[in-house]
Scaffold this active site. Structure first.
Site, PDB file in Angstrom:
ATOM      1  N   LYS A 237      24.050  58.359  23.399  1.00 41.81           N
ATOM      2  CA  LYS A 237      22.962  58.736  24.300  1.00 41.81           C
ATOM      3  C   LYS A 237      23.491  59.745  25.064  1.00 41.81           C
ATOM      4  O   LYS A 237      24.685  59.919  25.374  1.00 41.81           O
ATOM      5  CB  LYS A 237      22.698  57.591  25.351  1.00 41.81           C
ATOM      6  CG  LYS A 237      22.234  56.351  24.509  1.00 41.81           C
ATOM      7  CD  LYS A 237      22.162  55.035  25.432  1.00 41.81           C
ATOM      8  CE  LYS A 237      21.879  53.691  24.878  1.00 41.81           C
ATOM      9  NZ  LYS A 237      22.380  52.572  25.201  1.00 41.81           N
ATOM     10  N   ASN A 289      23.591  44.219  24.763  1.00 42.58           N
ATOM     11  CA  ASN A 289      24.932  44.366  25.234  1.00 42.58           C
ATOM     12  C   ASN A 289      25.296  43.645  26.466  1.00 42.58           C
ATOM     13  O   ASN A 289      24.218  43.452  27.280  1.00 42.58           O
ATOM     14  CB  ASN A 289      25.007  46.178  25.646  1.00 42.58           C
ATOM     15  CG  ASN A 289      24.680  46.958  24.424  1.00 42.58           C
ATOM     16  OD1 ASN A 289      25.343  46.585  23.663  1.00 42.58           O
ATOM     17  ND2 ASN A 289      24.108  47.992  24.688  1.00 42.58           N
ATOM     18  N   ARG A 291      27.158  43.589  29.047  1.00 41.89           N
ATOM     19  CA  ARG A 291      28.121  44.404  30.029  1.00 41.89           C
ATOM     20  C   ARG A 291      27.111  45.255  30.625  1.00 41.89           C
ATOM     21  O   ARG A 291      26.172  45.341  30.324  1.00 41.89           O
ATOM     22  CB  ARG A 291      29.347  45.000  29.164  1.00 41.89           C
ATOM     23  CG  ARG A 291      28.719  45.825  28.210  1.00 41.89           C
ATOM     24  CD  ARG A 291      29.564  46.860  27.632  1.00 41.89           C
ATOM     25  NE  ARG A 291      28.976  47.806  26.671  1.00 41.89           N
ATOM     26  CZ  ARG A 291      28.170  48.496  26.436  1.00 41.89           C
ATOM     27  NH1 ARG A 291      27.555  49.313  27.396  1.00 41.89           N
ATOM     28  NH2 ARG A 291      27.500  49.131  25.340  1.00 41.89           N
ATOM     29  N   VAL A 294      26.734  52.473  30.755  1.00 37.29           N
ATOM     30  CA  VAL A 294      26.760  53.669  31.179  1.00 37.29           C
ATOM     31  C   VAL A 294      25.620  54.060  32.162  1.00 37.29           C
ATOM     32  O   VAL A 294      25.816  54.736  33.269  1.00 37.29           O
ATOM     33  CB  VAL A 294      27.045  54.788  30.092  1.00 37.29           C
ATOM     34  CG1 VAL A 294      27.015  56.178  30.533  1.00 37.29           C
ATOM     35  CG2 VAL A 294      28.319  54.521  29.380  1.00 37.29           C
TER      36      VAL A 294
END
Lengths: 460, 154, 154, 460
Positions: A237, A289, A291, A294
């Site tokens: 990304k 995901n 977690r 970003v």
């Protein structure tokens, strides 16, 4: 609440977690490799422990060193950040076994979502929409035709044993199907010594849209809207925004409700992100995901909610302090990932920062561990900063982003992708929000060609 | 105005003390006479950034086994044995037992100098070369970081 | 105002001590007299920040009358006459008239070198000293900033 | 819209205006003295003109130089910022006469509010509450008694010709009145050779609360809530916050409506701030500032509205793009003014910045023209940075502010008041919002005493 947290990470995300901790009155322990002794997260943390040499395997991925550092410094909990061990279910288990709190979801959920096949099966069973396809191997041409008609053209034939695009063929209509199947089988046989194929609906212009989820240990789950991360280069990304220019409130509420219901059913109890491809009004599950991401700041900017703080709170057993209806989306936010990389080859170009000036002012947020005099080590990820901008609406946000990029100085023996971002946000398609996951590759190809040409001319 | 006397010798001595001690300033006042000497600390370029300002700003290694200056000197020594892991250093095989080494001991290559415990595993730390134990930097039963000086062998 | 006496010799000696010892400061107080000498340490490596990076980052003087290097050279010349104001520089009293000066002209102190117009007021710029016009840096009818070199007189 | 604006100011406010311009696609012309050739606003502006030597009188206050620079660089408009010529009605007039747009209110309103007596008369006539007092001179003791009973004790006797606290006496009850009048007259006679006195209600524990106003040239006026600027030292604001811990929504709406009505009646057409003393639930007009304020960012943080942008828009004749009911107040914001000053004497301590690290992350805004290597010139105001923090509520805001101050590094040959801010925001009264305009002086006195003592001990 925890008294002391070990941050098992480095760079801007370690600093991000440190900041959340300090605002909660929690002491922080930074761990670092010898290459990161001067890093900002090390400088700012209450304590710092050197856990190994530069190689990640022997430092940031070194489970015994991390657990020993946590024990010796008297930490209550470990925050894994992102990357490194953040989605390592075994590490999560060991953290708990050693008497620390794991700031993340249950290890079983990490494990579940870490396996592509189990993840998709789970998603299906939880009512999350997936890409339709054959329930296993395609037996023959007739079977292929039958499935293709059922899921609709175009379809994608994929090698069961596949990877890296080998044995992948698109059929746009019934006429193309036979040849696609034959060519695919031949390629698969060659590449993997296994000609078995399966079929999926082919999405030729999807966006990457992901839903942010937050659950607590009391069974409450909320969604915090979506992020549009379609601007990718080689699956990395580059720019993310929230809300997506392609979703309206109704579509957002609908997919959000599906995600919340699924996560409640699963008993998911931390931050998580469900990633989808989105095309023609339909969502198709890619992966989850387990977690912090970003790109979490764009969600923070439009909701005003500190996601890392909430992640720490729920890990400590606190119930969510808000419900779905308390979450309001205000304005628009865009994040640019600033990498230390070559503008043409995209190879990492780390080095020393001799002059640093971060943009400031209204609606501008910089999450970065850079400072003037800092030497970006060559051992890790090339992302060195995240520039996040907020505006009342997408237009104000874009103008502010342009201003902030123009103001950003990172000078020294490194080079950055700031010029690429400047070009990118000036592109009409981007301004119009008219892009999909293939757009950036094409844009970058043209950009690099232009750049190489002008450099050659300058040299001539 | 009477010629102001000053003890040049004194200032030289103070300067040497300043140098030797690593102080940045000395001020002496005695019977109406006050002498103060100061030395600007190294701000040189961009070594560890002097993070003055906030209170929580100075990085504090969680586990420092010995005074920083001694450690720094030891670390520069070519015969310095550094910790290969984070853990707890033990000078002897068991509490109450005699230590593996003491200063002045001759050691053979491979001889155990100390033990570092990490994750309940006792890791013997061997001498990399034969020599004489010049300095023992670690403290018994104290935590050590990766790369921290433990023992100097000459 | 009475002349303040001071012990120059003392200061010279102190300065030398400062130099020799590498101190940055010495202060002496004796019977009502206090002397303090200090020396600023070079902090090096902090030259003007090259603001590479963004496109709009390099400061662009709005009105540069001549190439930057020539201007810089002229500005360093002791006989350089600099603009006392922002305005438009004119070489002659009226368009078409001969210029006040040309290179090689001898000028007297107070003689008009050029005119700077600001707010519709014509300000004659006089020669600060007699001499020879070595260089004319400004361009006729162009804007000048405060402090910008105009003419060099030797 | 304007193509190019001359920014007739320096430092962080020049940078602030530059940022607004860039986000509107407007080119900027920086003006600077020779002392500011390396300043950030000069570096970032599209064009820069040196207008004079370091002394403000010959540069930033040099009207012919500013107008000439604007003409030569082809500007359409002049933004005066704050301080310097921003409240100089004559300058505003000249700007207009020379064909530029003045980014500020009508010169007549600047003039009106610049004169204390006219300002108060105007405020009264517009229905803005003022401190009650005698309608002119106090004739004798009987008159004094009569007025005092009417407005209520305590009362303040002030010399008509006064200033600097000379001839000012408080009477807390009727018994004290005679002596106060006599002593006041004597002092006034001595100091100004004029014994004439007038009387006002004395406020012994007021807060300084100001209302932000914005009007356009079409007669629309809105208010953007209040700022609490009670934390002052020698009449200099040190910390400002919005909303005020002392106001509720009802009180805010009430005083806001009064201010809006008054400004509509006046035909006020720019940014403006009406400053009040606030005590026991009542507002008392002090003065009106006819320009952008140093502390405007706290209002921006809780409203999401870029005030400088709006100021430029309305100056160009654009109508307000929102109405009163569109303005929502979200969360809480606090600003710390960071000054280059001695921690004990408060004398300016400018110098070179050798190490600079601005805090970042969620909810943190830095408005500063500092950078690593910058030399703060000794010629101007000592304020070098504004740290502005936003949180969902006051508590989150305070915790974030503490974190951000702890992270802020400004090292070099200068010294700053960051340590004072750290102490200040940890004080229980501040945490409780329990302060008035006298609080900081007492706090600072104790702080300085403590500091001097510990320095003396360290030296012993």
């Amino acid at each position: 609440m925890f008294e002391k947290i070990l941050i098992a990470n480095r760079g801007e995300i370690a600093l991000r977690i440190h900041r959340a901790c300090k605002e909660m009155g929690i002491k922080t322990v930074a761990v670092h490799s010898t290459a990161d002794a001067d890093a900002m997260h090390v400088r700012l943390a209450d304590e710092a422990v050197c856990i190994g040499p530069p190689a990640s395997k022997e430092s940031y991925l070194n489970i015994p060193a991390l657990l020993t550092a946590a024990a010796l410094s008297g930490c209550n909990a470990i925050h894994p950040g992102l990357g490194f061990l953040s989605e390592n279910a075994k590490f999560a288990e060991m953290v708990v076994e050693h008497g620390f709190t794991w700031i993340g979801p249950k290890p079983e959920h990490i494990h579940m979502m870490g396996d592509k096949i189990i993840a998709k099966q789970t998603a299906l069973s939880l009512g999350i929409p997936c890409v339709p396809g054959s329930d296993g191997e395609i037996r023959d041409e007739d079977h292929a035709r039958e499935v293709a008609e059922q899921i609709g053209y175009p379809v994608l034939l994929k090698a069961t044993a596949g990877g890296g695009g080998k044995g992948m063929k698109v059929a746009r209509n019934a006429d193309e199907l036979r040849q696609a199947l034959e060519l695919g089988r031949a390629e698969a046989k060659n590449a993997f010594n296994n000609a078995s194929m399966y079929m999926e609906k082919y999405l030729d212009h999807p966006r990457h849209i992901e839903i942010q989820i937050l659950g607590d240990k009391q069974g409450h789950v909320v969604h915090l809207g979506e992020r549009d991360c379609s601007l990718q280069r080689r699956h990395q990304k580059v720019i993310e925004e929230a809300p997506s220019p392609a979703l309206n409130a109704e579509a957002r509420a609908k997919i959000g409700a599906i995600a919340v219901k699924a996560m409640q059913k699963l008993g998911y109890e931390s931050l998580g992100t469900i990633e989808f491809l989105y095309q023609d009004g339909e969502f198709y599950f890619i992966e989850m995901n387990t977690r912090v991401q970003v790109e979490h700041p764009v969600t923070e900017m439009i909701t005003g909610i500190d996601l890392v703080r909430e992640q720490i709170r729920v890990a400590d057993g606190a119930p969510l302090s808000f419900t779905q209806k308390d979450i309001e989306f205000t304005g628009h936010s865009i994040e640019c990932r600033i990498n230390a990389e070559d503008p043409i080859s995209f190879a990492p170009r780390p080095g020393k920062v001799t002059d640093y000036h971060a943009p400031g002012g209204l609606g501008v947020r910089v999450d970065s561990a850079l400072y003037s005099g800092y030497k970006v080590p060559p051992n890790y990820d090339s992302m060195i900063s995240k520039l996040i901008v907020h505006g009342k609406n997408r237009n104000e946000c874009l103008l502010r982003l342009r201003r902030a990029l123009d103001e950003y100085v990172i000078a020294g023996t490194l080079s950055t992708n700031i010029p690429l971002h400047q070009k990118l946000i000036a592109a009409q398609d981007f301004i119009d929000g008219n892009y999909n996951i293939h757009w950036l590759e094409k844009f970058v190809a043209a950009y690099v060609e232009q750049l190489a040409k002008s450099e050659a001319e300058a040299a001539a | 105005m009477p010629a102001t006397k000053f003890d040049e010798e004194l200032i030289h001595r103070l300067a040497k003390v300043l140098q030797d001690t690593g102080l940045s300033e000395i001020e002496i006042e005695n019977e109406g006479t006050r002498v103060r000497v100061a030395r600007q600390m190294q701000i040189s370029a961009m070594a560890p950034m002097p993070m003055v300002g906030g209170p929580a700003v100075m990085p504090q290694p969680a586990n420092t086994a010995a005074p920083a200056t001694a450690v720094a000197n030891a670390a520069d020594h070519p015969g310095c044995v550094k910790s290969p892991m984070v853990g707890t250093a033990y000078a002897a095989a068991e509490p109450g037992k005699p230590p593996f080494i003491k200063v002045g001991d001759k050691v053979n290559k491979g001889q155990t100098l100390l033990i570092i415990e990490a994750m309940k595993v006792m890791n013997p730390i061997p001498a990399p070369n034969a020599g004489t134990v010049k300095e023992i930097v670690f403290k018994d039963a104290a935590a050590v970081e990766f790369g921290e000086p433990l023992v100097v062998i000459e």
